[in-house]
Design a protein around this motif. Structure first.
Motif, PDB file in Angstrom:
ATOM      1  N   HIS A  75      10.194   0.362 -12.945  1.00 31.63           N
ATOM      2  CA  HIS A  75      11.356   0.027 -12.120  1.00 31.63           C
ATOM      3  C   HIS A  75      12.162   1.289 -11.807  1.00 31.63           C
ATOM      4  O   HIS A  75      12.125   2.260 -12.555  1.00 31.63           O
ATOM      5  CB  HIS A  75      12.217  -0.992 -12.869  1.00 31.63           C
ATOM      6  CG  HIS A  75      13.181  -1.708 -12.001  1.00 31.63           C
ATOM      7  ND1 HIS A  75      14.425  -1.201 -11.701  1.00 31.63           N
ATOM      8  CD2 HIS A  75      13.079  -2.882 -11.340  1.00 31.63           C
ATOM      9  CE1 HIS A  75      15.060  -2.054 -10.901  1.00 31.63           C
ATOM     10  NE2 HIS A  75      14.267  -3.072 -10.668  1.00 31.63           N
ATOM     11  N   ARG A  76      12.908   1.259 -10.736  1.00 33.84           N
ATOM     12  CA  ARG A  76      13.730   2.433 -10.370  1.00 33.84           C
ATOM     13  C   ARG A  76      14.917   2.618 -11.315  1.00 33.84           C
ATOM     14  O   ARG A  76      15.492   3.695 -11.391  1.00 33.84           O
ATOM     15  CB  ARG A  76      14.206   2.313  -8.918  1.00 33.84           C
ATOM     16  CG  ARG A  76      15.173   1.192  -8.675  1.00 33.84           C
ATOM     17  CD  ARG A  76      15.585   1.092  -7.204  1.00 33.84           C
ATOM     18  NE  ARG A  76      16.417  -0.057  -6.973  1.00 33.84           N
ATOM     19  CZ  ARG A  76      15.971  -1.265  -6.681  1.00 33.84           C
ATOM     20  NH1 ARG A  76      14.679  -1.485  -6.562  1.00 33.84           N
ATOM     21  NH2 ARG A  76      16.796  -2.270  -6.495  1.00 33.84           N
ATOM     22  N   ASP A  77      15.290   1.566 -12.043  1.00 36.58           N
ATOM     23  CA  ASP A  77      16.385   1.638 -13.013  1.00 36.58           C
ATOM     24  C   ASP A  77      15.810   2.080 -14.372  1.00 36.58           C
ATOM     25  O   ASP A  77      15.050   1.347 -14.998  1.00 36.58           O
ATOM     26  CB  ASP A  77      17.046   0.261 -13.116  1.00 36.58           C
ATOM     27  CG  ASP A  77      18.201   0.224 -14.096  1.00 36.58           C
ATOM     28  OD1 ASP A  77      18.318   1.133 -14.947  1.00 36.58           O
ATOM     29  OD2 ASP A  77      18.990  -0.736 -14.031  1.00 36.58           O
ATOM     30  N   ALA A  78      16.180   3.273 -14.799  1.00 38.84           N
ATOM     31  CA  ALA A  78      15.606   3.847 -16.024  1.00 38.84           C
ATOM     32  C   ALA A  78      15.858   2.973 -17.250  1.00 38.84           C
ATOM     33  O   ALA A  78      15.008   2.893 -18.136  1.00 38.84           O
ATOM     34  CB  ALA A  78      16.164   5.245 -16.251  1.00 38.84           C
ATOM     35  N   GLU A  79      17.002   2.309 -17.320  1.00 35.10           N
ATOM     36  CA  GLU A  79      17.293   1.473 -18.489  1.00 35.10           C
ATOM     37  C   GLU A  79      16.330   0.292 -18.570  1.00 35.10           C
ATOM     38  O   GLU A  79      15.921  -0.105 -19.655  1.00 35.10           O
ATOM     39  CB  GLU A  79      18.739   0.981 -18.451  1.00 35.10           C
ATOM     40  CG  GLU A  79      19.743   2.088 -18.734  1.00 35.10           C
ATOM     41  CD  GLU A  79      21.167   1.582 -18.700  1.00 35.10           C
ATOM     42  OE1 GLU A  79      21.488   0.734 -17.849  1.00 35.10           O
ATOM     43  OE2 GLU A  79      21.958   2.040 -19.534  1.00 35.10           O
ATOM     44  N   LEU A 114       8.307   8.803 -15.980  1.00 37.89           N
ATOM     45  CA  LEU A 114       8.700   9.363 -17.270  1.00 37.89           C
ATOM     46  C   LEU A 114       8.541   8.346 -18.409  1.00 37.89           C
ATOM     47  O   LEU A 114       7.989   8.674 -19.471  1.00 37.89           O
ATOM     48  CB  LEU A 114      10.134   9.885 -17.214  1.00 37.89           C
ATOM     49  CG  LEU A 114      10.613  10.629 -18.461  1.00 37.89           C
ATOM     50  CD1 LEU A 114       9.732  11.836 -18.756  1.00 37.89           C
ATOM     51  CD2 LEU A 114      12.066  11.057 -18.290  1.00 37.89           C
ATOM     52  N   THR A 115       8.989   7.133 -18.210  1.00 41.48           N
ATOM     53  CA  THR A 115       8.897   6.145 -19.279  1.00 41.48           C
ATOM     54  C   THR A 115       7.454   5.745 -19.565  1.00 41.48           C
ATOM     55  O   THR A 115       7.069   5.667 -20.737  1.00 41.48           O
ATOM     56  CB  THR A 115       9.781   4.917 -18.983  1.00 41.48           C
ATOM     57  OG1 THR A 115      11.117   5.372 -18.750  1.00 41.48           O
ATOM     58  CG2 THR A 115       9.789   3.944 -20.148  1.00 41.48           C
ATOM     59  N   ARG A 148      10.864  17.298 -15.657  1.00 39.76           N
ATOM     60  CA  ARG A 148      11.064  16.483 -16.873  1.00 39.76           C
ATOM     61  C   ARG A 148       9.777  15.755 -17.246  1.00 39.76           C
ATOM     62  O   ARG A 148       9.450  15.610 -18.419  1.00 39.76           O
ATOM     63  CB  ARG A 148      12.193  15.472 -16.680  1.00 39.76           C
ATOM     64  CG  ARG A 148      13.573  16.107 -16.692  1.00 39.76           C
ATOM     65  CD  ARG A 148      14.671  15.082 -16.558  1.00 39.76           C
ATOM     66  NE  ARG A 148      14.674  14.173 -17.693  1.00 39.76           N
ATOM     67  CZ  ARG A 148      15.108  12.923 -17.640  1.00 39.76           C
ATOM     68  NH1 ARG A 148      15.576  12.410 -16.528  1.00 39.76           N
ATOM     69  NH2 ARG A 148      15.084  12.159 -18.711  1.00 39.76           N
ATOM     70  N   ILE A 149       9.045  15.312 -16.226  1.00 40.12           N
ATOM     71  CA  ILE A 149       7.782  14.623 -16.481  1.00 40.12           C
ATOM     72  C   ILE A 149       6.755  15.624 -17.007  1.00 40.12           C
ATOM     73  O   ILE A 149       6.016  15.342 -17.962  1.00 40.12           O
ATOM     74  CB  ILE A 149       7.291  13.897 -15.213  1.00 40.12           C
ATOM     75  CG1 ILE A 149       8.287  12.774 -14.857  1.00 40.12           C
ATOM     76  CG2 ILE A 149       5.882  13.350 -15.397  1.00 40.12           C
ATOM     77  CD1 ILE A 149       8.065  12.146 -13.505  1.00 40.12           C
ATOM     78  N   ALA A 150       6.721  16.811 -16.413  1.00 43.23           N
ATOM     79  CA  ALA A 150       5.805  17.851 -16.886  1.00 43.23           C
ATOM     80  C   ALA A 150       6.091  18.199 -18.346  1.00 43.23           C
ATOM     81  O   ALA A 150       5.162  18.296 -19.167  1.00 43.23           O
ATOM     82  CB  ALA A 150       5.920  19.093 -16.008  1.00 43.23           C
ATOM     83  N   LEU A 151       7.366  18.368 -18.675  1.00 48.07           N
ATOM     84  CA  LEU A 151       7.739  18.708 -20.046  1.00 48.07           C
ATOM     85  C   LEU A 151       7.347  17.594 -21.014  1.00 48.07           C
ATOM     86  O   LEU A 151       6.827  17.859 -22.109  1.00 48.07           O
ATOM     87  CB  LEU A 151       9.241  18.995 -20.127  1.00 48.07           C
ATOM     88  CG  LEU A 151       9.772  19.371 -21.505  1.00 48.07           C
ATOM     89  CD1 LEU A 151       9.072  20.627 -22.036  1.00 48.07           C
ATOM     90  CD2 LEU A 151      11.281  19.569 -21.454  1.00 48.07           C
ATOM     91  N   ALA A 152       7.569  16.351 -20.624  1.00 48.85           N
ATOM     92  CA  ALA A 152       7.173  15.218 -21.480  1.00 48.85           C
ATOM     93  C   ALA A 152       5.666  15.222 -21.719  1.00 48.85           C
ATOM     94  O   ALA A 152       5.204  14.952 -22.836  1.00 48.85           O
ATOM     95  CB  ALA A 152       7.622  13.900 -20.854  1.00 48.85           C
TER      96      ALA A 152
END
Length: 192
Positions: A75-79, A114-115, A148-152
């Protein structure tokens, strides 16, 4: 985040979103899995109700929550993504690693990956390292905005310790923002 904290955070967010209606209060406390499952299949139920029902079913080990949780994972909402990832991990459905890998490697939805990447690391499934390698390789393109995705991925590949990650982690060391984490990840890989 511990189970209780995750539920409390979700409950607070969805109470605000729902306006604290009696329907919300009912879904929060009911122990009737059939009632929760009906929310997932009923027409015109608000997103907060579907999320709450899916989260509670997932944590209870009820696989009827799987499809709804996978949709929320991207979803576009990270939470919402984080809550879905938590419930999917608790659900322990054997389809979860494949679904998370598909979401993480979907370039059309990379902004929301990311999630799923973090869930793959936590799952430590056979699909985890190959998906992270694919995602990281794509993130090494010049001008890629998803650091951030690369770092993860770099950190996750170090945690997974899969030697197949060596070439992509070597390549990541050429990127200033990833150089130190990639070197640290490489040090965690088995030698040979």
């Amino acid at each position: 985040m511990h189970d209780y904290d995750e539920l409390r955070s979700l409950a607070r967010r969805l109470r605000t979103e729902s306006g604290g209606t009696p329907a919300y209060e009912r879904l929060l406390v009911t122990e009737d899995r059939e009632e929760l499952a009906e929310v997932l299949t009923a027409h015109e139920r608000p997103l907060w109700a579907r999320e709450l029902a899916a989260f509670r079913l997932g944590r209870a080990g009820d696989r009827r929550a799987f499809e709804a949780l996978v949709l929320l994972l991207n979803h576009r909402d990270a939470e919402r993504c984080v809550s879905a990832a938590h419930a999917l991990y608790e659900l322990a459905d054997p389809r979860t690693p494949r679904a998370a890998a598909a979401l993480a490697t979907n370039e059309l939805r990379i902004a929301y990956a990311l999630t799923p990447v973090r869930l793959l690391i936590r799952l430590r499934a056979p699909e985890s390292a190959p998906a992270l390698i694919t995602v990281l390789r794509r993130r090494l393109a010049p001008g890629d905005p998803y650091r951030r995705i690369a770092l993860a991925c770099v950190e996750g590949l170090g945690a997974l310790g899969d030697p197949r990650a060596r070439p992509v982690l070597d390549a990541a060391r050429a990127h200033p923002a990833l150089a130190a984490p990639a070197s640290a990840a490489l040090a965690r890989l088995p030698s040979g």
